[in-house]
Design a protein around this motif. Structure first.
Motif, PDB file in Angstrom:
ATOM      1  N   LEU A 130      19.901 -30.334 -25.205  1.00 22.66           N
ATOM      2  CA  LEU A 130      20.415 -30.988 -24.006  1.00 22.66           C
ATOM      3  C   LEU A 130      21.874 -30.671 -23.746  1.00 22.66           C
ATOM      4  O   LEU A 130      22.356 -30.854 -22.632  1.00 22.66           O
ATOM      5  CB  LEU A 130      20.218 -32.511 -24.129  1.00 22.66           C
ATOM      6  N   GLU A 136      19.364 -26.831 -19.615  1.00 22.60           N
ATOM      7  CA  GLU A 136      19.298 -27.778 -18.507  1.00 22.60           C
ATOM      8  C   GLU A 136      18.897 -27.086 -17.210  1.00 22.60           C
ATOM      9  O   GLU A 136      18.168 -27.650 -16.392  1.00 22.60           O
ATOM     10  CB  GLU A 136      20.647 -28.479 -18.334  1.00 22.60           C
ATOM     11  N   GLY A 141      15.253 -28.755 -17.294  1.00 25.11           N
ATOM     12  CA  GLY A 141      15.405 -29.157 -15.895  1.00 25.11           C
ATOM     13  C   GLY A 141      14.095 -29.047 -15.124  1.00 25.11           C
ATOM     14  O   GLY A 141      13.774 -29.912 -14.301  1.00 25.11           O
TER      15      GLY A 141
END
Length: 414
Positions: A130, A136, A141
């Motif tokens: 993370l 991400e 995501g």
């Protein structure tokens, strides 16, 4: 006589090809790279992660509709892939698979996943790095976006069985209308860098001339021969200050040209058919365009000239105290921090209310006034205060430099 001293120092500067590169070519190259190339590069990197298929591990069972949504590509109306799906592979140890790089993320349902809304709520554990921007923008995501869409689809299906439509979830819709002035909107998110880069190039452009005309001449032994000629010390200081200021202004002029080039490229990106790509959108949003009215141009010139005078006077006053060229560069290095540190404040300029007195602070007031000029919000009193503060500071520092040129313990310090 003042002009002759200035021409003498300017000729010495022109002979140094490295100084010409720092004064002319560096602003034209570095400013477009920083304000346009960096956002374009970030857009390409993030966009590349969005269109690249990543491996995502699965422990347990996922509902078939959710698996299909995770593996499917999101395409535009023209058929171009905006966000690719992921490749689901079975794994046994979630932490080890992510840490070893076998997969970019791992999905592990803590309870059986629901296939319709209104039942028991389940938790889907998502393992990923993370703290990594790449993760991400990539698998983590994508999983978050798909799960949100899956939840919404279940809720919509539940509403349909009750005779309601999707609009029930949003009884009030918000329509944001940008009221930002046109020039401020065009300047982009990186507008706060413009004052720093302008003053930084003024400093780098004037530094070579100032150091060579003072500490450099002391090191070569030519300053003494100049001082024994029938030339007043004030003319010597004035000539060297003029030469340094002219060099600094040339650097500032090419820095403005660099911003103009950036604005032209951004305008071309917006006009192109593929301007909707993430890279071009980020370049347009962050890089911006430098569009000035006539009062804005006059304010920019006035602030730039007064800033160049102040910085040149500082360079002369500091360099004359040094024994050698290298020692002068060591003394001048902290000046860069005086320019870089206020940029931290300028990033949050929208949250700050500057009093009128701040604009009269030498250099700092200039940076704020330059930012206001770029955004089209500068006022005449604020611009005049910034110019006056710089001129007053330049006068005081020039008097210190004049006094130093009259003291033998400084002139013959080496």
């Amino acid at each position: 006589m003042l002009w002759r001293v200035a021409v003498r120092d300017l000729l010495a500067t022109i002979r140094d090809r490295r100084t010409l590169n720092a004064t002319i070519f560096m602003p034209l190259v570095m400013i477009p790279l920083l304000t346009l190339g960096l956002p374009f590069l970030m857009g390409n990197l993030i966009g590349g992660k969005q269109t690249e298929r990543q491996k995502v591990g699965v422990i347990g069972t996922l509902p078939a509709p959710l698996r299909s949504m995770l593996e499917s590509d999101v395409k535009s109306e023209s058929g171009a892939v905006l966000r690719s799906g992921v490749t689901l592979v079975p794994v046994t140890d979630a932490m080890k698979a992510v840490q070893d790089g076998d997969v970019e993320a791992v999905l592990k349902p803590a309870q059986p996943m629901p296939t319709q809304a209104g039942g028991q709520t389940a938790t889907l554990e998502v393992y990923g790095k993370l703290a990594s921007m790449s993760s991400e923008a990539g698998a983590v995501g994508k999983v978050q976006n798909v799960v949100e869409a899956y939840n919404r689809s279940l809720t919509v299906d539940r509403l349909k069985t009750m005779g309601l439509d999707e609009q029930t979830l949003t009884p009030v819709r918000v329509q944001a209308i940008d009221a930002t002035p046109e020039q401020a909107r065009r300047s982009g998110m990186l507008a706060f860098l413009i004052p720093m880069l302008m003053l930084q190039f003024i400093l780098s452009g004037g530094m070579a001339t100032a150091v060579d005309a003072t500490a450099g001449e002391k090191e070569r032994g030519t300053l003494e021969s100049l001082l024994v000629t029938p030339v007043r010390r004030s003319e010597v200081v004035g000539g060297k200050l003029l030469a340094t200021t002219l060099t600094a202004l040339i650097s500032a002029l090419f820095s403005v040209a660099g911003f103009v080039v950036t604005g032209f490229v951004v305008a071309q990106l917006r006009a192109r058919q593929d301007g909707g790509s993430l890279a071009s959108e980020m370049s347009s949003m962050m890089g911006g365009q430098l569009t000035l009215t006539l009062p804005g141009v006059l304010a920019l010139l006035g602030i730039g000239l007064s800033s160049a005078l102040l910085i040149s006077a500082l360079l002369i006053a500091i360099s004359i105290y040094a024994r050698s060229f290298k020692e002068a560069q060591t003394y001048i290095a902290p000046l860069s921090m005086l320019i870089v540190i206020p940029v931290i404040m300028l990033q949050f300029a929208d949250f700050l209310n500057f009093s009128t007195a701040v604009y009269a602070t030498p250099l700092i007031g200039s940076m704020i006034a330059l930012l206001d000029t770029v955004k089209g919000t500068v006022t005449t009193p604020h611009a005049l205060l910034a110019i006056l503060g710089n001129l007053l500071g330049a006068l005081l520092v020039s008097m210190v430099a004049r006094r130093s040129f009259g003291r033998e313990e400084i002139i013959f310090r080496n």
